[in-house]
Design a protein around this motif. Sequence first.
Motif, PDB file in Angstrom:
ATOM      1  N   ILE A  63      15.694  28.147  46.288  1.00  0.00           N
ATOM      2  CA  ILE A  63      16.376  26.796  46.335  1.00  0.00           C
ATOM      3  C   ILE A  63      15.452  25.821  46.319  1.00  0.00           C
ATOM      4  O   ILE A  63      14.383  25.529  47.116  1.00  0.00           O
ATOM      5  CB  ILE A  63      17.414  26.778  47.218  1.00  0.00           C
ATOM      6  N   GLU A  64      15.881  24.616  45.611  1.00  0.00           N
ATOM      7  CA  GLU A  64      14.887  23.455  45.298  1.00  0.00           C
ATOM      8  C   GLU A  64      14.999  22.632  46.349  1.00  0.00           C
ATOM      9  O   GLU A  64      15.608  21.644  46.465  1.00  0.00           O
ATOM     10  CB  GLU A  64      15.283  22.665  43.917  1.00  0.00           C
ATOM     11  N   LEU A  65      14.247  22.800  47.619  1.00  0.00           N
ATOM     12  CA  LEU A  65      14.009  21.798  48.602  1.00  0.00           C
ATOM     13  C   LEU A  65      12.478  21.792  48.717  1.00  0.00           C
ATOM     14  O   LEU A  65      11.820  22.779  49.399  1.00  0.00           O
ATOM     15  CB  LEU A  65      14.696  22.470  49.858  1.00  0.00           C
ATOM     16  N   GLU A  66      12.058  20.518  48.758  1.00  0.00           N
ATOM     17  CA  GLU A  66      10.829  20.512  49.020  1.00  0.00           C
ATOM     18  C   GLU A  66      10.136  20.652  50.471  1.00  0.00           C
ATOM     19  O   GLU A  66      11.095  20.494  51.262  1.00  0.00           O
ATOM     20  CB  GLU A  66      10.101  19.121  48.446  1.00  0.00           C
ATOM     21  N   GLY A  67       8.936  20.762  50.547  1.00  0.00           N
ATOM     22  CA  GLY A  67       8.660  20.777  52.046  1.00  0.00           C
ATOM     23  C   GLY A  67       7.005  20.364  52.034  1.00  0.00           C
ATOM     24  O   GLY A  67       6.009  21.265  52.360  1.00  0.00           O
ATOM     25  N   ALA A  68       6.786  19.343  51.585  1.00  0.00           N
ATOM     26  CA  ALA A  68       5.441  18.777  51.330  1.00  0.00           C
ATOM     27  C   ALA A  68       4.388  18.982  52.540  1.00  0.00           C
ATOM     28  O   ALA A  68       3.362  19.227  52.339  1.00  0.00           O
ATOM     29  CB  ALA A  68       5.198  17.419  50.774  1.00  0.00           C
ATOM     30  N   CYS A  69       4.705  18.768  53.714  1.00  0.00           N
ATOM     31  CA  CYS A  69       4.145  18.676  54.819  1.00  0.00           C
ATOM     32  C   CYS A  69       4.199  20.155  55.516  1.00  0.00           C
ATOM     33  O   CYS A  69       3.389  20.217  56.630  1.00  0.00           O
ATOM     34  CB  CYS A  69       4.322  17.714  55.789  1.00  0.00           C
ATOM     35  N   GLU A  70       4.841  21.006  55.088  1.00  0.00           N
ATOM     36  CA  GLU A  70       4.949  22.336  55.505  1.00  0.00           C
ATOM     37  C   GLU A  70       5.246  22.368  57.150  1.00  0.00           C
ATOM     38  O   GLU A  70       4.798  22.907  57.927  1.00  0.00           O
ATOM     39  CB  GLU A  70       3.749  22.979  55.441  1.00  0.00           C
ATOM     40  N   ALA A  71       6.548  21.471  57.254  1.00  0.00           N
ATOM     41  CA  ALA A  71       7.054  21.458  58.613  1.00  0.00           C
ATOM     42  C   ALA A  71       6.222  20.881  59.651  1.00  0.00           C
ATOM     43  O   ALA A  71       6.505  21.192  60.822  1.00  0.00           O
ATOM     44  CB  ALA A  71       7.804  22.812  59.094  1.00  0.00           C
TER      45      ALA A  71
ATOM     46  N   CYS B 236      13.520  21.511  57.630  1.00  0.00           N
ATOM     47  CA  CYS B 236      12.468  22.228  58.559  1.00  0.00           C
ATOM     48  C   CYS B 236      12.656  22.164  60.153  1.00  0.00           C
ATOM     49  O   CYS B 236      12.187  23.154  60.793  1.00  0.00           O
ATOM     50  CB  CYS B 236      10.870  21.884  58.263  1.00  0.00           C
ATOM     51  N   GLN B 237      13.585  21.416  60.490  1.00  0.00           N
ATOM     52  CA  GLN B 237      13.898  21.456  61.788  1.00  0.00           C
ATOM     53  C   GLN B 237      15.242  21.816  62.137  1.00  0.00           C
ATOM     54  O   GLN B 237      15.632  21.768  63.374  1.00  0.00           O
ATOM     55  CB  GLN B 237      13.827  19.649  62.387  1.00  0.00           C
ATOM     56  N   VAL B 238      16.066  22.363  61.202  1.00  0.00           N
ATOM     57  CA  VAL B 238      17.361  22.923  61.446  1.00  0.00           C
ATOM     58  C   VAL B 238      17.299  24.193  61.502  1.00  0.00           C
ATOM     59  O   VAL B 238      16.732  24.981  60.441  1.00  0.00           O
ATOM     60  CB  VAL B 238      18.304  22.433  60.168  1.00  0.00           C
ATOM     61  N   ILE B 239      17.418  24.960  62.520  1.00  0.00           N
ATOM     62  CA  ILE B 239      17.038  26.362  62.874  1.00  0.00           C
ATOM     63  C   ILE B 239      18.153  26.991  63.106  1.00  0.00           C
ATOM     64  O   ILE B 239      19.196  26.932  63.566  1.00  0.00           O
ATOM     65  CB  ILE B 239      16.146  26.697  64.181  1.00  0.00           C
TER      66      ILE B 239
ATOM     67  N   LEU C  26       6.203  17.703  60.114  1.00  0.00           N
ATOM     68  CA  LEU C  26       6.982  16.402  60.552  1.00  0.00           C
ATOM     69  C   LEU C  26       5.984  15.178  60.202  1.00  0.00           C
ATOM     70  O   LEU C  26       5.921  14.119  60.692  1.00  0.00           O
ATOM     71  CB  LEU C  26       7.270  16.192  61.985  1.00  0.00           C
ATOM     72  N   ALA C  27       5.439  15.189  58.863  1.00  0.00           N
ATOM     73  CA  ALA C  27       4.666  14.198  58.166  1.00  0.00           C
ATOM     74  C   ALA C  27       5.372  13.896  56.987  1.00  0.00           C
ATOM     75  O   ALA C  27       4.407  13.075  56.366  1.00  0.00           O
ATOM     76  CB  ALA C  27       3.322  14.681  58.265  1.00  0.00           C
ATOM     77  N   CYS C  28       6.578  14.279  56.624  1.00  0.00           N
ATOM     78  CA  CYS C  28       7.263  13.890  55.583  1.00  0.00           C
ATOM     79  C   CYS C  28       8.598  13.884  55.462  1.00  0.00           C
ATOM     80  O   CYS C  28       9.130  14.204  56.671  1.00  0.00           O
ATOM     81  CB  CYS C  28       6.938  14.574  54.117  1.00  0.00           C
ATOM     82  N   SER C  29       9.351  13.422  54.422  1.00  0.00           N
ATOM     83  CA  SER C  29      10.836  13.508  54.461  1.00  0.00           C
ATOM     84  C   SER C  29      11.255  14.365  53.256  1.00  0.00           C
ATOM     85  O   SER C  29      12.539  14.123  52.993  1.00  0.00           O
ATOM     86  CB  SER C  29      11.528  12.189  54.699  1.00  0.00           C
ATOM     87  N   THR C  30      10.284  15.208  52.563  1.00  0.00           N
ATOM     88  CA  THR C  30      10.965  15.679  51.362  1.00  0.00           C
ATOM     89  C   THR C  30      11.869  17.012  51.700  1.00  0.00           C
ATOM     90  O   THR C  30      12.375  17.391  50.645  1.00  0.00           O
ATOM     91  CB  THR C  30       9.592  16.169  50.922  1.00  0.00           C
ATOM     92  N   CYS C  31      12.240  17.296  52.909  1.00  0.00           N
ATOM     93  CA  CYS C  31      12.922  18.408  53.101  1.00  0.00           C
ATOM     94  C   CYS C  31      14.423  17.821  53.584  1.00  0.00           C
ATOM     95  O   CYS C  31      14.936  18.513  54.484  1.00  0.00           O
ATOM     96  CB  CYS C  31      12.271  19.388  54.265  1.00  0.00           C
ATOM     97  N   HIS C  32      14.582  16.674  53.425  1.00  0.00           N
ATOM     98  CA  HIS C  32      15.781  16.076  53.703  1.00  0.00           C
ATOM     99  C   HIS C  32      16.915  16.753  53.224  1.00  0.00           C
ATOM    100  O   HIS C  32      17.200  16.939  52.072  1.00  0.00           O
ATOM    101  CB  HIS C  32      15.679  14.565  53.269  1.00  0.00           C
ATOM    102  N   VAL C  33      17.806  16.895  54.143  1.00  0.00           N
ATOM    103  CA  VAL C  33      19.160  17.456  53.767  1.00  0.00           C
ATOM    104  C   VAL C  33      20.369  16.806  54.557  1.00  0.00           C
ATOM    105  O   VAL C  33      20.294  16.388  55.576  1.00  0.00           O
ATOM    106  CB  VAL C  33      19.376  18.784  54.250  1.00  0.00           C
TER     107      VAL C  33
ATOM    108  N   LEU D 148      14.581  25.124  56.044  1.00  0.00           N
ATOM    109  CA  LEU D 148      13.494  24.899  54.662  1.00  0.00           C
ATOM    110  C   LEU D 148      12.766  26.219  54.280  1.00  0.00           C
ATOM    111  O   LEU D 148      12.819  26.613  53.112  1.00  0.00           O
ATOM    112  CB  LEU D 148      12.396  24.074  55.305  1.00  0.00           C
ATOM    113  N   GLU D 149      12.413  27.302  55.019  1.00  0.00           N
ATOM    114  CA  GLU D 149      12.065  28.461  54.887  1.00  0.00           C
ATOM    115  C   GLU D 149      13.157  29.395  54.310  1.00  0.00           C
ATOM    116  O   GLU D 149      12.840  29.839  53.241  1.00  0.00           O
ATOM    117  CB  GLU D 149      11.675  29.249  56.355  1.00  0.00           C
ATOM    118  N   ALA D 150      14.425  29.072  54.735  1.00  0.00           N
ATOM    119  CA  ALA D 150      15.474  29.904  53.966  1.00  0.00           C
ATOM    120  C   ALA D 150      15.554  29.628  52.623  1.00  0.00           C
ATOM    121  O   ALA D 150      15.836  30.536  51.668  1.00  0.00           O
ATOM    122  CB  ALA D 150      16.679  29.908  54.783  1.00  0.00           C
ATOM    123  N   ALA D 151      15.463  28.058  52.447  1.00  0.00           N
ATOM    124  CA  ALA D 151      15.764  27.808  51.091  1.00  0.00           C
ATOM    125  C   ALA D 151      14.673  28.352  50.054  1.00  0.00           C
ATOM    126  O   ALA D 151      14.725  28.760  48.991  1.00  0.00           O
ATOM    127  CB  ALA D 151      15.548  26.179  51.165  1.00  0.00           C
ATOM    128  N   HIS D 152      13.482  28.232  50.588  1.00  0.00           N
ATOM    129  CA  HIS D 152      12.124  28.751  49.955  1.00  0.00           C
ATOM    130  C   HIS D 152      12.292  30.295  49.530  1.00  0.00           C
ATOM    131  O   HIS D 152      12.000  30.640  48.351  1.00  0.00           O
ATOM    132  CB  HIS D 152      10.858  28.219  50.454  1.00  0.00           C
TER     133      HIS D 152
END
Length: 184
Positions: A110-118, A163-166, A120-127, A102-106
């Motif tokens: 790259i258009e990848l949302e991250g509404a809850c800023e990692a 946001c959970q893929v490191i 774990l309260a949303c699914s907008t960073c789904h890949v 998620l950080e790398a995309a931002h």
Amino acid sequence: MLNSRVARFGACVAKHLSKRTYASMSRSPYILTATNRCLQPPLSFNMLYNGAMIKKHSFFSTMTTNNTSEEGGDKEETISVTFVGKDDGETHIKVPVGMSMLEAAHENDIELEGACEASLACSTCHVIVMDVEYYNKLEDPIDEENDMLDLAFGLSETSRLGCQVIAKPELDGIRLAIPGATLR
Ligand code: FES
């Protein structure tokens, strides 16, 4: 015998130190022996003194080499990651090890949302990990991530939250698809 010569040597050094600045001494540590007969040490002491100087220079050389290698070690390790966008366009980026996708995309616009800023309260960073081989190299998702993935639009067998893929070395070459839509 040696002790008395060492004492005389010390006395002469002290005498000349009072006349010369520290700077001139540090520029030329041998100046006293070169210009003052009273400081000519016996051969064995000279060897000892020069030996110490040689060791001192060796010490600094070693430190310089170590610093250089440490600088080399500090060089950031990165992996190659490809994001496949909603329009199938591919973006290839380098991601430092330890950074989330998620950080790398931002960082790379790259258009990848991250509404809850990692948090774990949303699914907008789904890949979607495009190769099972890479999916299997990821850490297992924790319960909170699975809960959020259940809410993700277009869930697949290899879905993860960005946001959970490191980034780690084994993930070099991973390809991540960004689903066409996301649910908050
Ligand atoms: Fe919300 Fe990843 S940004 S779970």
